[in-house]
Write a protein that holds these residues in place. Structure first.
Motif, PDB file in Angstrom:
ATOM      1  N   ILE A   1       0.819  -1.213   0.000  1.00  0.00           N
ATOM      2  CA  ILE A   1       0.000   0.000   0.000  1.00  0.00           C
ATOM      3  C   ILE A   1       0.852   1.262   0.000  1.00  0.00           C
ATOM      4  CG2 ILE A   1      -1.684   1.337   1.319  1.00  0.00           C
ATOM      5  CD1 ILE A   1      -2.825  -1.349   2.308  1.00  0.00           C
ATOM      6  N   THR A   2       1.869   1.281   0.844  1.00  0.00           N
ATOM      7  CA  THR A   2       2.657   2.510   0.997  1.00  0.00           C
ATOM      8  C   THR A   2       3.638   2.755  -0.145  1.00  0.00           C
ATOM      9  OG1 THR A   2       4.240   1.294   2.392  1.00  0.00           O
ATOM     10  CG2 THR A   2       2.492   2.522   3.508  1.00  0.00           C
ATOM     11  N   MET A   3       4.010   1.709  -0.872  1.00  0.00           N
ATOM     12  CA  MET A   3       4.908   1.895  -2.003  1.00  0.00           C
ATOM     13  C   MET A   3       4.155   2.239  -3.284  1.00  0.00           C
ATOM     14  SD  MET A   3       7.775  -1.106  -1.405  1.00  0.00           S
ATOM     15  CE  MET A   3       8.924  -0.491  -2.631  1.00  0.00           C
ATOM     16  N   ALA A   4       2.838   2.098  -3.254  1.00  0.00           N
ATOM     17  CA  ALA A   4       2.029   2.328  -4.458  1.00  0.00           C
ATOM     18  C   ALA A   4       2.161   3.748  -5.028  1.00  0.00           C
ATOM     19  CB  ALA A   4       0.565   1.998  -4.170  1.00  0.00           C
ATOM     20  N   PRO A   5       2.063   4.800  -4.215  1.00  0.00           N
ATOM     21  CA  PRO A   5       2.134   6.150  -4.794  1.00  0.00           C
ATOM     22  C   PRO A   5       3.399   6.404  -5.594  1.00  0.00           C
ATOM     23  CG  PRO A   5       1.327   6.250  -2.540  1.00  0.00           C
ATOM     24  CD  PRO A   5       1.800   4.845  -2.760  1.00  0.00           C
ATOM     25  N   GLY A   6       4.555   6.104  -5.008  1.00  0.00           N
ATOM     26  CA  GLY A   6       5.818   6.350  -5.686  1.00  0.00           C
ATOM     27  C   GLY A   6       5.988   5.507  -6.933  1.00  0.00           C
TER      28      GLY A   6
END
Length: 227
Positions: free
Chosen positions: A167-172
């Motif tokens: 989830i947290t790596m998705a934006p980048g």
């Protein structure tokens, strides 16, 4: 088999694997964008699998990953490239975590256990649990590759680590791969600049939220402050 011998064997296996990767020229290929792109394109339908495997190797052996993400957007297109980049980055992070926890744990603890970043992550997880993982993934005050190994020696569960990492790596992953794919397909246009501006706003917003949350919760993420 005693613990010391097991550690020596596992480290030797990893060293042999790294030598195999080095001898094939993969490291030099990752440094050359054109060569890496050609490698994926020449593989045809196997390019998807190769792309994910290269991402895993990059995470496990701390090789440069930015060119892999960008190449994904160019070779596979903005949307598919972004999805594959996220899948590869997540798979790589999980692989490094598993190596740290089940293969080279003793070696890592002996050699890096007193490292400021490792100590900070360990104490952060003990005090704040998964909240600390979320914060350090969204605000990269610690290098991602080091995080993967450091979290492997903490008590955080694999499932929790995997889901939060995804989830947290998705934006980048989506922004970098998508923007690269946009340039490759449409060139630098007014629409591209608009999307780039929106992406910058999104990434900035994503980076500020955890900082506010950390301050509110009193979570210290300074890697050199080990109080």
């Amino acid at each position: 088999m005693n613990k010391k011998l097991k550690t020596i064997i596992m480290v030797a296996v990893l060293a042999i694997a790294f030598y195999g990767i080095y001898s094939t020229g993969l490291i030099d290929t990752l440094k050359d964008f054109d060569e890496f792109q050609k490698l994926i394109e020449d593989a045809g339908s196997l390019g998807y699998v190769i792309y994910i495997l290269i991402f895993i190797a990059a995470a496990v052996f701390s090789l440069p990953a930015s060119v892999i993400t960008i190449s994904g957007g160019i070779v596979f297109g903005p949307v598919l490239g972004a999805i594959l980049a996220l899948a590869g980055a997540t798979a790589g992070a999980i692989a490094a975590f598993l190596v740290s926890r089940y293969i080279a744990r003793d070696f890592i603890v002996d050699k890096f256990g007193k490292n400021a970043i490792f100590k900070k992550i360990e104490s952060g997880v003990e005090k704040n649990g998964k909240d600390f993982l979320i914060l350090t993934r969204l605000v990269p005050v610690f290098p991602y590759n080091i995080q993967n190994y450091a979290y492997g020696v903490t008590n955080i569960e694999l499932a929790t680590y995997s889901i939060i990492t995804l989830i947290t790596m998705a934006p980048g992953a989506f922004v970098y791969a998508y923007m690269a794919g946009e340039i490759a397909q449409n060139g630098i246009t007014t629409g591209f600049f608009v999307k780039l501006l929106l992406a910058g706003v999104v990434l900035f917003g994503v980076s500020q939220i955890p900082k506010i949350f950390a301050k509110k919760k009193g979570i210290d993420m300074d890697p050199v402050n080990n109080k």
